[in-house]
Design a protein around this motif. Structure first.
Motif, PDB file in Angstrom:
ATOM      1  N   THR A 205      62.541  48.777 -23.071  1.00 62.00           N
ATOM      2  CA  THR A 205      61.136  48.606 -24.510  1.00 62.00           C
ATOM      3  C   THR A 205      60.790  49.928 -24.485  1.00 62.00           C
ATOM      4  O   THR A 205      60.588  50.853 -24.253  1.00 62.00           O
ATOM      5  N   VAL A 206      60.391  49.986 -23.075  1.00 61.13           N
ATOM      6  CA  VAL A 206      59.320  51.006 -22.527  1.00 61.13           C
ATOM      7  C   VAL A 206      60.436  52.223 -22.164  1.00 61.13           C
ATOM      8  O   VAL A 206      60.336  53.340 -22.932  1.00 61.13           O
ATOM      9  N   ARG A 207      61.477  52.165 -21.628  1.00 60.89           N
ATOM     10  CA  ARG A 207      62.696  53.403 -21.343  1.00 60.89           C
ATOM     11  C   ARG A 207      63.396  53.951 -22.694  1.00 60.89           C
ATOM     12  O   ARG A 207      63.362  54.860 -22.940  1.00 60.89           O
ATOM     13  N   ASN A 208      63.113  52.262 -23.678  1.00 62.91           N
ATOM     14  CA  ASN A 208      64.083  52.586 -24.910  1.00 62.91           C
ATOM     15  C   ASN A 208      62.789  53.583 -25.612  1.00 62.91           C
ATOM     16  O   ASN A 208      63.143  54.516 -26.918  1.00 62.91           O
ATOM     17  N   SER A 209      61.882  53.301 -25.470  1.00 63.44           N
ATOM     18  CA  SER A 209      60.654  54.249 -26.803  1.00 63.44           C
ATOM     19  C   SER A 209      60.297  55.985 -25.337  1.00 63.44           C
ATOM     20  O   SER A 209      58.815  56.166 -26.316  1.00 63.44           O
ATOM     21  N   LEU A 210      60.472  55.960 -24.515  1.00 62.72           N
ATOM     22  CA  LEU A 210      60.056  56.442 -24.027  1.00 62.72           C
ATOM     23  C   LEU A 210      60.168  58.197 -24.716  1.00 62.72           C
ATOM     24  O   LEU A 210      59.298  58.951 -24.405  1.00 62.72           O
ATOM     25  N   ASN A 211      60.601  58.397 -25.495  1.00 60.37           N
ATOM     26  CA  ASN A 211      60.544  59.991 -26.464  1.00 60.37           C
ATOM     27  C   ASN A 211      59.162  60.243 -27.139  1.00 60.37           C
ATOM     28  O   ASN A 211      58.938  61.052 -27.155  1.00 60.37           O
ATOM     29  N   GLU A 212      59.178  58.526 -27.927  1.00 58.00           N
ATOM     30  CA  GLU A 212      58.188  58.670 -28.503  1.00 58.00           C
ATOM     31  C   GLU A 212      56.653  58.553 -27.642  1.00 58.00           C
ATOM     32  O   GLU A 212      55.406  59.135 -28.012  1.00 58.00           O
ATOM     33  N   LEU A 213      56.757  58.070 -26.736  1.00 57.83           N
ATOM     34  CA  LEU A 213      56.186  57.223 -25.571  1.00 57.83           C
ATOM     35  C   LEU A 213      55.110  59.425 -25.168  1.00 57.83           C
ATOM     36  O   LEU A 213      53.988  59.508 -25.224  1.00 57.83           O
ATOM     37  N   ALA A 304      40.670  42.960 -24.420  1.00 61.24           N
ATOM     38  CA  ALA A 304      42.261  43.511 -24.749  1.00 61.24           C
ATOM     39  C   ALA A 304      42.782  43.142 -25.908  1.00 61.24           C
ATOM     40  O   ALA A 304      42.479  41.790 -26.635  1.00 61.24           O
ATOM     41  N   MET A 305      43.825  43.830 -26.304  1.00 62.02           N
ATOM     42  CA  MET A 305      44.715  42.982 -27.566  1.00 62.02           C
ATOM     43  C   MET A 305      46.100  42.296 -26.606  1.00 62.02           C
ATOM     44  O   MET A 305      46.463  43.165 -25.545  1.00 62.02           O
ATOM     45  N   MET A 306      46.708  41.342 -27.335  1.00 59.17           N
ATOM     46  CA  MET A 306      47.666  41.103 -27.053  1.00 59.17           C
ATOM     47  C   MET A 306      49.045  40.472 -27.758  1.00 59.17           C
ATOM     48  O   MET A 306      48.772  41.032 -29.115  1.00 59.17           O
ATOM     49  N   LEU A 307      50.493  41.055 -27.258  1.00 59.82           N
ATOM     50  CA  LEU A 307      51.306  41.109 -28.041  1.00 59.82           C
ATOM     51  C   LEU A 307      52.390  40.501 -26.947  1.00 59.82           C
ATOM     52  O   LEU A 307      52.887  40.720 -26.190  1.00 59.82           O
ATOM     53  N   GLU A 308      52.612  39.248 -27.815  1.00 55.25           N
ATOM     54  CA  GLU A 308      53.983  37.978 -27.387  1.00 55.25           C
ATOM     55  C   GLU A 308      55.523  39.050 -27.218  1.00 55.25           C
ATOM     56  O   GLU A 308      55.636  39.690 -27.984  1.00 55.25           O
ATOM     57  N   GLU A 309      55.502  38.466 -25.724  1.00 56.14           N
ATOM     58  CA  GLU A 309      56.469  38.924 -25.791  1.00 56.14           C
ATOM     59  C   GLU A 309      58.268  38.877 -26.327  1.00 56.14           C
ATOM     60  O   GLU A 309      58.960  39.572 -26.473  1.00 56.14           O
ATOM     61  N   GLU A 310      58.541  37.887 -27.375  1.00 54.85           N
ATOM     62  CA  GLU A 310      59.025  37.748 -28.466  1.00 54.85           C
ATOM     63  C   GLU A 310      59.240  38.753 -29.340  1.00 54.85           C
ATOM     64  O   GLU A 310      59.580  38.468 -30.409  1.00 54.85           O
ATOM     65  N   ASN A 311      57.700  38.632 -29.816  1.00 50.70           N
ATOM     66  CA  ASN A 311      57.475  40.471 -30.840  1.00 50.70           C
ATOM     67  C   ASN A 311      57.085  41.722 -30.045  1.00 50.70           C
ATOM     68  O   ASN A 311      57.412  42.302 -31.093  1.00 50.70           O
ATOM     69  N   LEU A 312      57.525  41.862 -28.754  1.00 52.63           N
ATOM     70  CA  LEU A 312      58.048  43.107 -28.391  1.00 52.63           C
ATOM     71  C   LEU A 312      58.875  43.701 -28.762  1.00 52.63           C
ATOM     72  O   LEU A 312      60.800  43.697 -28.122  1.00 52.63           O
ATOM     73  N   THR A 313      59.081  44.676 -29.518  1.00 57.11           N
ATOM     74  CA  THR A 313      60.532  45.851 -29.521  1.00 57.11           C
ATOM     75  C   THR A 313      59.374  47.363 -29.324  1.00 57.11           C
ATOM     76  O   THR A 313      58.087  47.516 -29.673  1.00 57.11           O
ATOM     77  N   ASP A 314      60.344  47.662 -30.025  1.00 56.96           N
ATOM     78  CA  ASP A 314      60.211  49.519 -29.817  1.00 56.96           C
ATOM     79  C   ASP A 314      58.360  49.910 -30.318  1.00 56.96           C
ATOM     80  O   ASP A 314      57.728  50.519 -30.390  1.00 56.96           O
ATOM     81  N   ASN A 315      58.603  49.510 -31.912  1.00 58.13           N
ATOM     82  CA  ASN A 315      57.802  49.453 -32.719  1.00 58.13           C
ATOM     83  C   ASN A 315      56.791  48.899 -32.611  1.00 58.13           C
ATOM     84  O   ASN A 315      55.335  49.892 -32.801  1.00 58.13           O
ATOM     85  N   SER A 316      56.641  47.871 -32.062  1.00 58.85           N
ATOM     86  CA  SER A 316      55.727  47.244 -31.859  1.00 58.85           C
ATOM     87  C   SER A 316      54.595  47.232 -30.904  1.00 58.85           C
ATOM     88  O   SER A 316      53.630  47.584 -30.990  1.00 58.85           O
ATOM     89  N   LEU A 317      55.601  48.012 -30.133  1.00 59.36           N
ATOM     90  CA  LEU A 317      54.752  48.218 -28.645  1.00 59.36           C
ATOM     91  C   LEU A 317      53.418  49.843 -28.772  1.00 59.36           C
ATOM     92  O   LEU A 317      53.227  49.729 -28.720  1.00 59.36           O
ATOM     93  N   LEU A 318      54.886  50.283 -29.902  1.00 58.63           N
ATOM     94  CA  LEU A 318      54.367  51.614 -30.195  1.00 58.63           C
ATOM     95  C   LEU A 318      53.059  51.755 -30.940  1.00 58.63           C
ATOM     96  O   LEU A 318      51.778  52.745 -30.845  1.00 58.63           O
ATOM     97  N   ASN A 319      53.005  50.686 -32.110  1.00 62.48           N
ATOM     98  CA  ASN A 319      51.833  49.956 -32.947  1.00 62.48           C
ATOM     99  C   ASN A 319      50.765  49.518 -32.553  1.00 62.48           C
ATOM    100  O   ASN A 319      49.829  50.503 -32.213  1.00 62.48           O
ATOM    101  N   ALA A 320      51.131  49.095 -31.290  1.00 66.28           N
ATOM    102  CA  ALA A 320      49.917  48.088 -30.175  1.00 66.28           C
ATOM    103  C   ALA A 320      49.498  49.034 -29.675  1.00 66.28           C
ATOM    104  O   ALA A 320      47.799  49.606 -29.787  1.00 66.28           O
ATOM    105  N   LEU A 321      50.262  49.554 -29.164  1.00 74.36           N
ATOM    106  CA  LEU A 321      49.150  51.104 -28.787  1.00 74.36           C
ATOM    107  C   LEU A 321      48.205  52.103 -29.446  1.00 74.36           C
ATOM    108  O   LEU A 321      47.377  52.881 -28.766  1.00 74.36           O
TER     109      LEU A 321
END
Length: 355
Positions: A205-213, A304-321
């Motif tokens: 997910t991190v590598r898929n989101s690198l351009n945005e991150l 902290a904030m929690m993001l469950e792995e089942e809900n981990l997507t490129d979008n959910s990662l960026l939104n959480a950050l």
């Protein structure tokens, strides 16, 4: 006055070893002879050898909560481990055994108990693992990281202290971290760590989101053994490592936020360092669910904030950050009030009381 001897045990993952290392580094070597008993091939052997401490490998079997033919084989491994450990402990004749859990600790604790050696154990998680569930009856004293864990142990010998933090982590240099990473001091740095073995879904997910991150952050990616992506070497605002040792304190000091698994030792270290966290715990399919409980506890306390792995997507990662960044100062203020970094001093004091 002759030196006292302390034997440490614990292994199977870095989380069962790093708190032991934190204690070892603070013990007065003029007062204590330090030894370690672990498995013959576990990660603990590799980590302890770096400290140049005598290491004794024993047979160890995995403890499972489910029916499996391997349980029969591993039962014999555990019995052999008890014999191995008893032989080593008889020779070393220690004043104290200190255990951080993991499968290898069970035969060592049983052997120590049979030799009337005092036993201290530390439980990192909110609920005890199977090793510490078995070991608690043999323990002289039990220490826990979470208040909630106290309910799972005999009250009379249990003390809540938090998790022992490696002192060297508290002395990192932000400037040296930025220099080591070849980053700049303008864009915030996020360090991502999925544990000593890495985390496939997080890495992808991190590598898929690198351009945005990398538009808003500089990324340090501790991706685990064998998980370096050659196509991303030299990528601007992105540094990847299998694992870091000496440089970790500087990297954390340079980081504005951390993405981490829910291992107790790691999240207590980031708490002591006042680093806002996005915790992505191991799923119940991958573990007994302890990381989820740890993450929920930290989220409820405002650490902290929690993001469950089942809900981990490129979008959910960026939104959480984005949310974590927006509320960063609030998290830091709450963390500073926690006063949860005294565990190491408590343990050193208790260990030094041993005659």
């Amino acid at each position: 006055m002759s030196k006292k001897t302390i034997v440490f045990t614990g292994g199977g993952s870095a989380g069962h070893v790093t708190p032991n290392i934190a204690i070892i580094n603070e013990l007065n070597k003029n007062d204590w002879e330090i030894k370690y008993i672990g498995s013959k091939k576990g990660i603990e052997k590799e980590l302890i050898k770096k400290l140049e401490i005598p290491y004794f490998g024993i047979s160890s079997g995995k403890l499972r909560r489910y029916i499996d033919i391997e349980n029969v084989i591993d039962l014999f491994r555990v019995i052999k481990g008890c014999v191995d450990a008893r032989r080593v402990l008889k020779k070393l004749n220690p004043n104290l055994l200190f255990s951080k859990g993991g499968f290898v600790s069970v035969p060592v604790i049983i052997a120590a108990s049979s030799l009337k050696i005092p036993i201290f154990i530390h439980e990192s998680d909110m609920t005890p693992g199977l090793a510490n569930k078995i070991s608690q009856r043999f323990a002289t004293k039990i220490f826990t990281s979470f208040e909630e864990a106290r309910n799972h142990f005999p009250k009379s010998k249990t003390t809540v202290i938090g998790s022992p933090i490696r002192k060297e982590l508290l002395n990192g240099s932000k400037e040296q971290g930025i220099e080591f990473l070849n980053f700049n001091s303008f864009k915030p740095i996020i360090t991502i760590m999925g544990g000593s073995l890495g985390a496939k879904k997080i890495n992808e997910t991190v590598r898929n989101s690198l351009n945005e991150l990398t538009k808003n952050y500089q990324i340090v990616h501790l991706c685990g053994k064998g998980n370096i992506d050659g196509s991303l070497l030299g990528r601007q605002s992105y540094a990847q490592f299998e694992y870091v040792h000496e440089e970790l304190a500087d990297i954390i000091a340079a980081s504005s936020m951390i993405i981490t698994r829910g291992g107790s030792n790691a999240i207590f270290e980031f708490l002591a360092l006042n680093k806002p966290m996005l915790i992505i715990p191991l799923t119940k399919n991958q573990s007994r669910g302890d990381q989820i409980l740890n993450a929920k506890s930290f989220e409820e306390k405002g650490f902290a904030m929690m993001l469950e792995e089942e809900n981990l997507t490129d979008n959910s990662l960026l939104n959480a950050l984005e949310t974590l960044t927006r509320n960063r100062e609030m998290f830091i203020t709450t963390m500073k009030k926690s006063n949860q970094s005294k565990a190491l001093d408590v343990l050193i004091t208790e260990i030094n009381k041993i005659k």
